[in-house]
Scaffold this active site. Structure first.
Site, short mmCIF file in Angstrom:
data_model
loop_
_atom_site.label_atom_id
_atom_site.label_comp_id
_atom_site.label_asym_id
_atom_site.label_seq_id
_atom_site.Cartn_x
_atom_site.Cartn_y
_atom_site.Cartn_z
N LYS A 114 23.80 49.43 57.93
CA LYS A 114 24.89 49.68 58.88
C LYS A 114 24.92 51.12 59.37
CE LYS A 114 27.90 45.87 58.11
NZ LYS A 114 29.22 45.33 57.87
N LYS A 207 20.20 38.51 59.61
CA LYS A 207 21.33 37.60 59.37
C LYS A 207 22.24 37.53 60.60
CE LYS A 207 25.17 40.16 57.47
NZ LYS A 207 26.44 40.00 56.84
N LYS A 210 28.60 39.59 63.05
CA LYS A 210 29.56 39.87 64.12
C LYS A 210 29.15 41.10 64.91
CE LYS A 210 33.33 39.00 61.05
NZ LYS A 210 33.00 40.01 60.02
N1 AQP Z 1 24.87 35.24 58.29
C1 AQP Z 1 25.59 34.91 57.22
N2 AQP Z 1 25.22 33.86 56.44
C2 AQP Z 1 25.95 33.49 55.37
N3 AQP Z 1 27.08 34.13 55.01
C3 AQP Z 1 27.50 35.17 55.75
N4 AQP Z 1 28.55 35.99 55.68
C4 AQP Z 1 28.51 36.87 56.69
N5 AQP Z 1 27.43 36.66 57.46
C5 AQP Z 1 26.78 35.60 56.90
C6 AQP Z 1 29.58 35.91 54.64
O1 AQP Z 1 30.83 35.90 55.28
C7 AQP Z 1 31.77 36.60 54.46
C8 AQP Z 1 32.55 37.59 55.25
O2 AQP Z 1 31.73 38.58 55.79
P1 AQP Z 1 32.42 39.87 56.42
O3 AQP Z 1 33.17 39.52 57.61
O4 AQP Z 1 33.21 40.60 55.40
O5 AQP Z 1 31.30 40.86 56.76
P2 AQP Z 1 29.79 40.76 56.79
O6 AQP Z 1 29.23 40.09 55.59
O7 AQP Z 1 29.29 42.14 56.99
O8 AQP Z 1 29.60 39.82 58.03
P3 AQP Z 1 29.17 40.22 59.47
O9 AQP Z 1 29.39 39.11 60.36
O10 AQP Z 1 27.79 40.78 59.40
O11 AQP Z 1 30.22 41.33 59.86
P4 AQP Z 1 29.98 42.74 60.46
O12 AQP Z 1 29.00 42.58 61.54
O13 AQP Z 1 31.33 43.18 60.92
O14 AQP Z 1 29.48 43.58 59.34
C9 AQP Z 1 31.00 37.20 53.30
O15 AQP Z 1 31.16 36.36 52.17
C10 AQP Z 1 29.58 37.15 53.76
O16 AQP Z 1 28.68 37.01 52.69
#
Ligand code: AQP
Length: 351
Positions: A114, A207, A210
């Site tokens: 990040k 992966k 968002k």
């Molecule tokens: N691609 C994914 N596949 C499976 N699980 C996922 N999770 C996120 N992306 C995937 C799971 O969703 C939960 C919440 O995630 P988060 O919103 O706290 O942040 P993150 O994991 O960092 O997800 P993003 O979408 O990548 O958010 P941003 O871009 O804002 O950092 C967690 O349980 C995660 O494992």
């Protein structure tokens, strides 16, 4: 104080939730409601570790809450709230900043990804994020944490923090009446389900996220039927001939991902999804057209009703705020006595 089985998990209001969040974590959250006491949080303090426009953040907090409810979380049964309404998260997060070691945080791959190349410009909050995540879980002495695979490393850190706290303060923990010397449990990650790692529709090695700059990389829970169809139509495949066996997919990340998504959405096995791919394959540029059509149908069937419910709930923000306020009061009632114990154990004076 006995440690009782308790589930905690959260999602960041950094935008609309996507298929990865839903299949990787939320499906498990819904299941676990049936068997466990569950606490599900909208982790807004985590969201501000990178810049958020305040008005958009407020909307996103409500929209993620609406998505929780629309997907099947029951606010009467489980505790749904936003993190910043419960001061214990930030308080315990600070104490854990003093327990966790720099070397531990330096190993966290999510920070490296990040922060990117310009690490000097990343916020201190982004660096310390895993300590706050440990606090989120342990403020409730939670024992089970349903998450996607990407959170495994952070969960290991939370376990290390719990263990170090218990070791560092063992004498005081016993003196405070915890005879076995264990104050914090070692929280177990619950990483199960048909799609614990959903990949980007544009790059099968990244992966679904968002924060990916391309909207075509993810299917959002807010996407309408046409948008879902368009994104799946444009989802990257490759120019190779059709795979012959399921094992061939290990070198075909994009197709492997689509097979996994279809299986998870339709409730079929990967083998059945693969058989469907073979049965619907066309010629040349239409190789994946039939498969993608079925995938679109499966996605729309599953996500369409969730989207409609989010839209309905978002029409009444006051009602969502009331759910969050109620959940926060219930969460505070659990976390406050834990924080009182923590302060006594650490040697802080409270009134
Ligand atoms: N691609 C994914 N596949 C499976 N699980 C996922 N999770 C996120 N992306 C995937 C799971 O969703 C939960 C919440 O995630 P988060 O919103 O706290 O942040 P993150 O994991 O960092 O997800 P993003 O979408 O990548 O958010 P941003 O871009 O804002 O950092 C967690 O349980 C995660 O494992």
């Amino acid at each position: 104080m006995k440690i009782t089985p308790r589930v905690f998990s959260g999602m960041q209001p950094t935008g609309s939730l996507h298929l990865g969040n839903y299949l990787g974590a939320m499906i498990n959250w819904i299941e676990m409601q049936k068997t466990h006491e569950c606490i599900y949080c909208v982790v807004d303090l985590h969201a501000i570790t990178v810049w958020q426009d305040p008005a958009e953040l407020r909307t996103a907090i409500r929209q993620v809450t609406a998505a929780y409810i629309a997907a099947g979380l029951d606010p009467k049964k489980s505790i749904l709230f936003n993190q910043s309404q419960v001061p214990a998260h930030a308080e315990l997060g600070w104490i854990f900043n003093c327990v966790a070691r720099l070397g531990w945080l330096n190993r966290m791959t999510q920070f490296k990804e990040k922060a990117g190349k310009d690490r000097e410009q990343a916020s201190v909050g982004l660096y310390a994020y895993p300590n706050l995540m440990a606090a989120d879980i342990l403020a409730y002495r939670a024992t089970h944490v349903p998450v996607g695979e990407d959170q495994k490393q952070h969960l290991e850190l939370a376990r290390d923090i719990a263990q170090k706290f218990n070791n560092d303060f063992k004498k005081e923990i016993v003196a405070q009446g915890f005879e076995d010397g264990i104050f914090f449990p070692q929280p177990d990650p619950v990483i199960t389900g048909p799609a614990t790692r959903v990949m980007s529709l544009r790059d099968g090695t990244k992966k679904m996220s968002k924060s990916d700059p391309s909207d075509f990389s993810r299917i959002s829970l807010m996407d309408d039927t046409d948008t879902i169809a368009d994104k799946i139509k444009r989802a990257k495949t490759d120019a190779e001939p059709l795979p012959v066996t399921l094992e061939d997919l290990s070198k075909r990340p994009e197709i492997d991902n689509l097979i996994g998504i279809y299986a998870a959405l339709s409730g079929e096995t990967r083998e059945q999804a693969f058989t469907m791919l073979l049965a619907t394959s066309g010629e040349g540029p239409s190789l994946f057209t039939g498969f993608k059509r079925n995938l679109t149908d499966a996605a729309v069937t599953k996500l369409g009703p969730i989207r409609s419910e989010i839209v309905r709930l978002m029409a009444d923000p006051a009602e969502i705020d009331a759910v969050l306020a109620n959940g926060a009061a219930r969460a505070r009632a659990i976390a406050q006595p834990v924080m009182d114990n923590v302060k006594d154990i650490v040697g802080l004076i409270r009134s």
